[in-house]
Write a protein that holds these residues in place. Structure first.
Motif, PDB file in Angstrom:
ATOM      1  N   GLY A 187      13.647  34.544 -56.268  1.00  0.00           N
ATOM      2  CA  GLY A 187      14.395  34.413 -57.258  1.00  0.00           C
ATOM      3  C   GLY A 187      14.755  35.746 -58.054  1.00  0.00           C
ATOM      4  O   GLY A 187      15.937  35.762 -58.376  1.00  0.00           O
ATOM      5  N   GLN A 188      14.196  36.861 -57.552  1.00  0.00           N
ATOM      6  CA  GLN A 188      14.513  38.210 -57.958  1.00  0.00           C
ATOM      7  C   GLN A 188      15.204  38.945 -57.084  1.00  0.00           C
ATOM      8  O   GLN A 188      15.630  40.028 -57.169  1.00  0.00           O
ATOM      9  N   GLY A 189      15.628  38.150 -55.821  1.00  0.00           N
ATOM     10  CA  GLY A 189      16.330  38.478 -54.761  1.00  0.00           C
ATOM     11  C   GLY A 189      15.224  39.463 -53.681  1.00  0.00           C
ATOM     12  O   GLY A 189      15.850  40.315 -52.738  1.00  0.00           O
ATOM     13  N   ILE A 190      13.911  39.249 -53.611  1.00  0.00           N
ATOM     14  CA  ILE A 190      13.220  39.886 -52.784  1.00  0.00           C
ATOM     15  C   ILE A 190      12.804  38.996 -51.445  1.00  0.00           C
ATOM     16  O   ILE A 190      12.722  37.792 -51.602  1.00  0.00           O
ATOM     17  N   ARG A 191      13.105  39.641 -50.371  1.00  0.00           N
ATOM     18  CA  ARG A 191      12.776  38.781 -49.066  1.00  0.00           C
ATOM     19  C   ARG A 191      11.147  38.977 -48.844  1.00  0.00           C
ATOM     20  O   ARG A 191      10.926  39.914 -48.730  1.00  0.00           O
ATOM     21  N   VAL A 192      10.576  37.796 -48.655  1.00  0.00           N
ATOM     22  CA  VAL A 192       9.192  37.588 -48.538  1.00  0.00           C
ATOM     23  C   VAL A 192       8.766  37.504 -46.961  1.00  0.00           C
ATOM     24  O   VAL A 192       9.268  36.261 -46.499  1.00  0.00           O
ATOM     25  N   LEU A 193       7.934  38.308 -46.440  1.00  0.00           N
ATOM     26  CA  LEU A 193       7.522  38.153 -45.151  1.00  0.00           C
ATOM     27  C   LEU A 193       6.095  37.645 -45.138  1.00  0.00           C
ATOM     28  O   LEU A 193       5.371  38.283 -45.582  1.00  0.00           O
ATOM     29  N   PRO A 194       5.785  36.525 -44.627  1.00  0.00           N
ATOM     30  CA  PRO A 194       4.417  35.958 -44.627  1.00  0.00           C
ATOM     31  C   PRO A 194       3.754  36.818 -43.792  1.00  0.00           C
ATOM     32  O   PRO A 194       4.008  37.295 -42.798  1.00  0.00           O
ATOM     33  N   PHE A 195       2.420  36.813 -43.979  1.00  0.00           N
ATOM     34  CA  PHE A 195       1.502  37.311 -43.145  1.00  0.00           C
ATOM     35  C   PHE A 195      -0.201  36.742 -43.219  1.00  0.00           C
ATOM     36  O   PHE A 195      -0.490  36.557 -44.461  1.00  0.00           O
ATOM     37  N   TRP A 196      -0.693  36.574 -42.219  1.00  0.00           N
ATOM     38  CA  TRP A 196      -2.137  35.856 -42.252  1.00  0.00           C
ATOM     39  C   TRP A 196      -3.081  36.915 -42.650  1.00  0.00           C
ATOM     40  O   TRP A 196      -3.116  38.199 -42.420  1.00  0.00           O
ATOM     41  N   TYR A 240       2.456  46.146 -40.178  1.00  0.00           N
ATOM     42  CA  TYR A 240       3.771  45.259 -39.983  1.00  0.00           C
ATOM     43  C   TYR A 240       4.803  45.458 -41.220  1.00  0.00           C
ATOM     44  O   TYR A 240       6.045  45.639 -40.948  1.00  0.00           O
ATOM     45  N   ALA A 241       4.169  45.968 -42.148  1.00  0.00           N
ATOM     46  CA  ALA A 241       5.154  46.142 -43.493  1.00  0.00           C
ATOM     47  C   ALA A 241       5.662  47.514 -43.034  1.00  0.00           C
ATOM     48  O   ALA A 241       7.269  47.589 -43.278  1.00  0.00           O
ATOM     49  N   ARG A 242       5.291  48.633 -42.384  1.00  0.00           N
ATOM     50  CA  ARG A 242       5.852  49.760 -42.098  1.00  0.00           C
ATOM     51  C   ARG A 242       7.157  49.192 -40.952  1.00  0.00           C
ATOM     52  O   ARG A 242       8.280  49.850 -40.997  1.00  0.00           O
ATOM     53  N   LEU A 243       6.712  48.729 -40.119  1.00  0.00           N
ATOM     54  CA  LEU A 243       7.623  48.249 -39.077  1.00  0.00           C
ATOM     55  C   LEU A 243       8.880  47.410 -39.471  1.00  0.00           C
ATOM     56  O   LEU A 243       9.935  47.689 -39.098  1.00  0.00           O
ATOM     57  N   CYS A 244       8.676  46.608 -40.492  1.00  0.00           N
ATOM     58  CA  CYS A 244       9.667  45.596 -41.345  1.00  0.00           C
ATOM     59  C   CYS A 244      10.509  46.625 -42.272  1.00  0.00           C
ATOM     60  O   CYS A 244      11.466  46.139 -43.025  1.00  0.00           O
ATOM     61  N   GLY A 245       9.885  47.701 -42.590  1.00  0.00           N
ATOM     62  CA  GLY A 245      10.586  48.605 -43.730  1.00  0.00           C
ATOM     63  C   GLY A 245      10.342  47.819 -45.080  1.00  0.00           C
ATOM     64  O   GLY A 245      11.198  47.974 -45.923  1.00  0.00           O
ATOM     65  N   ALA A 246       9.127  47.198 -45.266  1.00  0.00           N
ATOM     66  CA  ALA A 246       8.717  46.469 -46.456  1.00  0.00           C
ATOM     67  C   ALA A 246       7.491  47.242 -46.997  1.00  0.00           C
ATOM     68  O   ALA A 246       6.781  48.002 -46.760  1.00  0.00           O
ATOM     69  N   ARG A 247       7.476  46.787 -48.342  1.00  0.00           N
ATOM     70  CA  ARG A 247       6.250  47.020 -49.096  1.00  0.00           C
ATOM     71  C   ARG A 247       5.127  45.948 -48.827  1.00  0.00           C
ATOM     72  O   ARG A 247       5.354  44.808 -48.401  1.00  0.00           O
ATOM     73  N   ALA A 258      13.002  45.558 -51.989  1.00  0.00           N
ATOM     74  CA  ALA A 258      14.046  44.413 -51.251  1.00  0.00           C
ATOM     75  C   ALA A 258      13.199  43.422 -49.911  1.00  0.00           C
ATOM     76  O   ALA A 258      13.555  42.529 -49.919  1.00  0.00           O
ATOM     77  N   ARG A 259      12.276  44.103 -49.607  1.00  0.00           N
ATOM     78  CA  ARG A 259      11.225  43.404 -48.626  1.00  0.00           C
ATOM     79  C   ARG A 259       9.925  43.698 -49.004  1.00  0.00           C
ATOM     80  O   ARG A 259       9.431  44.544 -49.381  1.00  0.00           O
ATOM     81  N   LEU A 260       9.156  42.436 -48.904  1.00  0.00           N
ATOM     82  CA  LEU A 260       7.674  42.422 -49.241  1.00  0.00           C
ATOM     83  C   LEU A 260       6.940  41.732 -48.424  1.00  0.00           C
ATOM     84  O   LEU A 260       7.130  40.537 -47.986  1.00  0.00           O
ATOM     85  N   VAL A 261       5.875  42.226 -47.728  1.00  0.00           N
ATOM     86  CA  VAL A 261       4.915  41.706 -46.927  1.00  0.00           C
ATOM     87  C   VAL A 261       3.822  40.854 -47.869  1.00  0.00           C
ATOM     88  O   VAL A 261       3.123  41.498 -48.498  1.00  0.00           O
ATOM     89  N   LEU A 262       3.751  39.571 -47.878  1.00  0.00           N
ATOM     90  CA  LEU A 262       2.873  38.860 -48.447  1.00  0.00           C
ATOM     91  C   LEU A 262       1.768  38.144 -47.743  1.00  0.00           C
ATOM     92  O   LEU A 262       1.958  37.047 -47.063  1.00  0.00           O
ATOM     93  N   PRO A 263       0.512  38.817 -47.589  1.00  0.00           N
ATOM     94  CA  PRO A 263      -0.476  38.197 -46.886  1.00  0.00           C
ATOM     95  C   PRO A 263      -1.214  37.040 -47.693  1.00  0.00           C
ATOM     96  O   PRO A 263      -1.383  37.252 -48.950  1.00  0.00           O
TER      97      PRO A 263
END
Length: 264
Positions: free
Chosen positions: A48-57, A78-85, A113-118
């Motif tokens: 909703g804030q415009g963040i793209r969320v990348l799920p991670f186990w 993975y976060a570094r590879l995806c350019g995400a926090r 812009a991008r967030l890895v969310l484990p």
């Protein structure tokens, strides 16, 4: 197991956890993950804030220290590879790393812009599914939006069935713990889909719908359930309150070809 294991001939199906998702993914046109406390709620806030969320186990239960350390390193890579926090554990939030699984934290954190969310539950399910699978994140905040999005695209029929997956939690030994809040969230979505003409319901989906319809005070039920009490005891009462903001969000997070949840 045959067709009975995939709840065949029904337009709306219901199962629990990674095993349930893995069993239904080949039969369903769309999988909807429900992890109210807190993965899919946090995804709804972030997207909703415009963040793209990348799920991670993330391991849970009886994982060793070495396994947890290896998973954390893998998530960081993975976060570094995806350019995400990278989101950290709720208790590990700092000014330098203000993003976590807590929806309250994300509401206050700076935009990325991008967030890895484990996460060991909802995120683990999403991350394990084939990239070809259509995956949607639902919670109590966006039930009507998700239901309308699905039915507008013709999902929820025997020809294009929807599988609603309650993520659940984990017992200390790592076994699935069916979570009340996820049962109710799944039931709420199934109820909405059915009211819009989707169906028929499998027996499992009908039982989840009945659980939701039979709960007089949804907010209290989530708050006094095991997961709600655990989060409150940890000092995250606000996360429980956000999770029970019924139908306040119009965003439908859909996993895209990049593996990230973004607006559908």
């Amino acid at each position: 197991m045959g067709d009975s294991a995939v709840q065949s001939n029904s337009g709306i199906r219901f199962e629990w956890g990674p095993a349930g998702a893995g069993r239904l993914v080949t039969e369903a046109a769309c999988l909807v993950i429900v992890d109210v406390l807190s993965f899919t709620t946090t995804v709804s806030v972030a997207v909703g804030q415009g963040i793209r969320v990348l799920p991670f186990w993330l391991p849970d239960g009886p994982a060793t220290t070495a396994e947890r350390t290896a998973s954390e390193k893998a998530a960081a890579s993975y976060a570094r590879l995806c350019g995400a926090r990278l989101a950290v554990a709720r208790s590990a939030v700092t000014p330098a790393s203000p993003w976590s699984l807590s929806p309250a934290h994300l509401r206050r954190a700076p935009f990325v812009a991008r967030l890895v969310l484990p996460c060991p539950n909802g995120a683990a399910i999403a991350a394990a599914l084939s990239p070809r699978a259509l995956v949607v994140a639902a919670c109590l905040r966006n039930i009507t939006a998700v239901g309308s999005w699905l039915t507008a695209r013709g999902y929820g029929t025997p020809e294009q069935p929807v599988a609603v997956i309650a993520a659940g939690e984990r017992w200390p030994d790592g076994a699935l713990r069916p979570a009340l809040e996820d049962l109710l969230g799944a039931g709420a979505l199934i109820c909405d889909l059915h009211s819009q003409g989707a169906g028929p319901l499998s027996a499992e989906a009908a039982a989840a719908k009945a659980a939701y319809e039979g709960t007089a005070d949804l907010t209290r039920a989530v708050a006094v359930g095991v997961s709600g009490r655990e989060l409150t005891a940890m000092g995250f009462l606000e996360d429980v309150a956000i999770a029970t903001e019924e139908d306040t969000c119009t965003v439908v997070p859909v996993r895209d070809g990049d593996g990230a949840f973004a607006p559908g």
